[in-house]
Design a protein around this motif. Structure first.
Motif, PDB file in Angstrom:
ATOM      1  N   LEU A 213      54.389 -47.260 -25.011  1.00 15.06           N
ATOM      2  CA  LEU A 213      53.925 -47.957 -23.808  1.00 15.06           C
ATOM      3  C   LEU A 213      53.508 -46.908 -22.798  1.00 15.06           C
ATOM      4  O   LEU A 213      54.303 -46.034 -22.435  1.00 15.06           O
TER       5      LEU A 213
ATOM      6  N   SER B 285      46.006 -55.409 -20.242  1.00 14.61           N
ATOM      7  CA  SER B 285      46.268 -53.997 -20.477  1.00 14.61           C
ATOM      8  C   SER B 285      45.352 -53.139 -19.614  1.00 14.61           C
ATOM      9  O   SER B 285      44.202 -53.499 -19.368  1.00 14.61           O
TER      10      SER B 285
ATOM     11  N   GLY C 275      55.698 -48.736 -31.060  1.00 15.30           N
ATOM     12  CA  GLY C 275      54.558 -48.287 -30.268  1.00 15.30           C
ATOM     13  C   GLY C 275      54.968 -47.431 -29.094  1.00 15.30           C
ATOM     14  O   GLY C 275      56.156 -47.197 -28.841  1.00 15.30           O
TER      15      GLY C 275
ATOM     16  N   ALA D 228      59.110 -54.775 -26.197  1.00 15.84           N
ATOM     17  CA  ALA D 228      57.932 -54.066 -25.688  1.00 15.84           C
ATOM     18  C   ALA D 228      57.050 -55.015 -24.873  1.00 15.84           C
ATOM     19  O   ALA D 228      56.547 -54.661 -23.804  1.00 15.84           O
ATOM     20  N   HIS D 229      56.895 -56.218 -25.385  1.00 19.57           N
ATOM     21  CA  HIS D 229      56.061 -57.208 -24.688  1.00 19.57           C
ATOM     22  C   HIS D 229      56.661 -57.542 -23.318  1.00 19.57           C
ATOM     23  O   HIS D 229      55.949 -57.602 -22.306  1.00 19.57           O
TER      24      HIS D 229
ATOM     25  N   TRP E 150      49.984 -50.861 -24.445  1.00 17.03           N
ATOM     26  CA  TRP E 150      50.744 -50.645 -25.691  1.00 17.03           C
ATOM     27  C   TRP E 150      49.791 -49.991 -26.687  1.00 17.03           C
ATOM     28  O   TRP E 150      48.737 -50.540 -27.009  1.00 17.03           O
ATOM     29  N   ARG E 151      50.173 -48.819 -27.152  1.00 13.94           N
ATOM     30  CA  ARG E 151      49.337 -48.100 -28.105  1.00 13.94           C
ATOM     31  C   ARG E 151      50.149 -47.675 -29.327  1.00 13.94           C
ATOM     32  O   ARG E 151      51.343 -47.394 -29.196  1.00 13.94           O
ATOM     33  N   THR E 152      49.461 -47.636 -30.455  1.00 13.72           N
ATOM     34  CA  THR E 152      50.111 -47.130 -31.672  1.00 13.72           C
ATOM     35  C   THR E 152      49.234 -46.020 -32.253  1.00 13.72           C
ATOM     36  O   THR E 152      49.347 -44.880 -31.866  1.00 13.72           O
TER      37      THR E 152
ATOM     38  N   GLY F 162      59.526 -55.629 -30.861  1.00 14.71           N
ATOM     39  CA  GLY F 162      58.185 -55.969 -30.369  1.00 14.71           C
ATOM     40  C   GLY F 162      58.274 -56.869 -29.143  1.00 14.71           C
ATOM     41  O   GLY F 162      57.518 -56.699 -28.182  1.00 14.71           O
TER      42      GLY F 162
ATOM     43  N   LEU G  36      55.842 -54.953 -20.825  1.00 16.05           N
ATOM     44  CA  LEU G  36      54.482 -55.072 -20.265  1.00 16.05           C
ATOM     45  C   LEU G  36      54.467 -56.064 -19.108  1.00 16.05           C
ATOM     46  O   LEU G  36      53.847 -55.831 -18.072  1.00 16.05           O
TER      47      LEU G  36
END
Ligand SMILES: Cc1cc2nc3c(=O)[nH]c(=O)nc-3n(C[C@H](O)[C@H](O)[C@H](O)COP(=O)(O)O)c2cc1C
Length: 186
Positions: A160, A12, A158, A117-118, A133-135, A114, A121
């Motif tokens: 991105l 990240s 989340g 999202a992964h 990735w932020r929440t 999820g 990345l």
């Protein structure tokens, strides 16, 4: 890029700068997302992009959540909330758009989002982009959920943050798989 190197080396990047990903890069990122495992082919994914001044719209939503929690919130806290989406030139809300289904429970659809999202990345990393990735509390806040038009069963998995890396890679602590594995052998 070698596929195993991609899997082992992704990291990240919190410090991200312009330019934003190109349209071509984003196309690949979304294509990777849409290859997420998807029980029942329900396609339980929704994405909202914030770029340019659109990020300020998201910042106002974050500030609105703070105000809803505390009408006397300080200007400093509001400014901090407003500034969060400006930490990268491009921000994507990844939403599990959960479908009512007899066979596929909600949790599996959230996990699928999820995975999407992964994958995003990795697709960013594969193209030389930085991502994080932020929440934070905002993803569970009713004000934010409403502003992003989430349905009752949906989940905001989340945000991105995407852009170009402003700093080099950091050393990654290599974990030992043995610490996480239980083996049942015949
Ligand atoms: C669902 C989820 C939410 C996260 N939210 C945050 C967050 O709000 N702030 C943060 O600093 N890191 C957050 N992280 C962790 C970072 O995205 C990142 O994984 C972590 O800093 C470790 O870096 P690495 O991906 O290079 O191993 C989150 C990770 C996940 C999977």
């Amino acid at each position: 890029m070698d596929a195993m190197a991609l899997l082992l080396d992704r990291q990240s990047h919190g410090k991200l700068e312009a330019p934003a990903p190109s349209a071509e890069q984003m196309e690949m990122i979304y294509r990777a997302a849409l290859r997420a495992p998807d029980h029942g082919e329900l396609r339980p994914w929704r994405f909202i992009e914030y770029s340019g001044q659109g990020r300020e719209t998201l910042g106002e939503i974050f500030a609105g959540a703070e105000l809803e929690d505390n009408p006397d919130v300080s200007d400093k806290t509001l400014e901090k909330a407003r500034g969060k989406p400006l930490r990268a030139p491009f921000v994507i809300a990844v939403i599990a758009a959960v479908k009512a289904d007899k066979k596929v429970p909600r949790i599996e659809q959230v996990v699928s989002a999820g995975c999407a999202a992964h994958a995003m990345l990795y697709a960013a990393h594969a193209q030389g982009l930085g991502a994080m990735w932020r929440t934070g509390d905002v993803v569970y806040h009713q004000h934010v959920r409403k502003a992003l038009r989430l349905e009752h069963d949906d989940e905001l998995v989340g945000f991105l943050y995407l852009g170009h890396c402003a700093r080099g890679d950091r050393d990654i602590r290599t974990l030992d798989p043995a610490d996480f594995i239980e083996r049942v052998e015949g």
